[in-house]
Enzyme design. Structure first.
Site, PDB file in Angstrom:
ATOM      1  CB  ILE A 177      37.331  52.365  42.852  1.00 20.40           C
ATOM      2  CG1 ILE A 177      37.518  51.708  41.467  1.00 20.40           C
ATOM      3  CG2 ILE A 177      38.604  53.048  43.298  1.00 20.40           C
ATOM      4  CD1 ILE A 177      37.863  52.708  40.356  1.00 20.40           C
ATOM      5  CB  SER A 178      37.289  46.542  43.421  1.00 18.80           C
ATOM      6  OG  SER A 178      36.094  46.400  44.136  1.00 18.80           O
TER       7      SER A 178
END
Length: 215
Positions: A62-63
């Site tokens: 997840i960025s």
């Protein structure tokens, strides 16, 4: 975690976004409205409000929120837009987009990630998102053209099929470059006369791969 602690963390979270260049009011409101917590599970749930990328299943990440914010800001989404996202991942980016756009289509090559993201979208009443298991490098021709396209995986160049599915006047935001090096986040504007490119910042993303992921 107490409600006071949660409120403090969220305030710090928004401050971190602003300090890293996310200044668009609508984007900040969307990121305040969408809790990152449900999208981060297991060992890393405690770190959901830190500005860092975190591991999720299927070898993906997840960025970090500031990168999500920068990409969303660069996309300049309007309330009437139909958006295509390549790389659903946790579903967090699509959830942010759903607060800004009329309709969001998101594709991932990993069936498990799409299934888990759909569950969260249902929990959050985000019914304008359609999540699909598929090969994102080919886009989604039956729903094209799109006003905005975003890729959360790095390609060597903007993929031709995706550029073809972008409306004239549309914007695509994606990381480009070799998968084992630092990549550049770029914005592509499609005009009547061709394509205009802006380089935004250095980033690091997983590579855009063809085909479906092995479960």
């Amino acid at each position: 975690m107490s409600e006071d602690d949660l409120a403090t963390r969220k305030m710090q979270f928004l401050y971190a976004l602003r300090s890293r260049g996310v200044t668009d009011k609508r984007v900040l409101e969307a990121m305040e409205a969408v809790d990152r917590g449900p999208f981060v599970r297991g060992l890393f749930a405690e770190r959901a409000y830190e500005d860092m990328p975190l591991p999720i299943p299927c070898g993906q990440t997840i960025s970090q929120p500031s990168v999500v914010g920068m990409m969303t800001q660069a996309l300049n989404v309007s309330p009437r837009d139909k958006v295509l996202e390549i790389g659903t991942g946790s579903g967090y980016q699509a959830a942010i987009l759903a607060k800004l756009a009329r309709r969001v289509y998101t594709i991932d090559r990993h069936r498990r990630l799409v299934h888990e993201a759909r569950e969260i979208f249902d929990q959050l009443d985000l019914h304008t998102i359609t999540a699909i298991t598929g090969d994102g490098s080919h886009g989604l021709s039956d729903q094209a053209p799109f006003d905005r396209i975003i890729l959360t995986a790095a390609a060597e160049d903007p993929p031709g099929p995706l550029l073809a599915q972008l409306k004239v006047g549309g914007i695509m935001v994606l990381p480009v470059g070799q998968s084992d090096a630092v990549q550049s986040l770029i914005r592509v504007n499609k005009t009547e006369t061709g394509l205009e490119y802006d380089e935004l910042r250095d980033v690091r993303f997983v590579p855009l791969l063809e085909g479906l992921g092995k479960e």
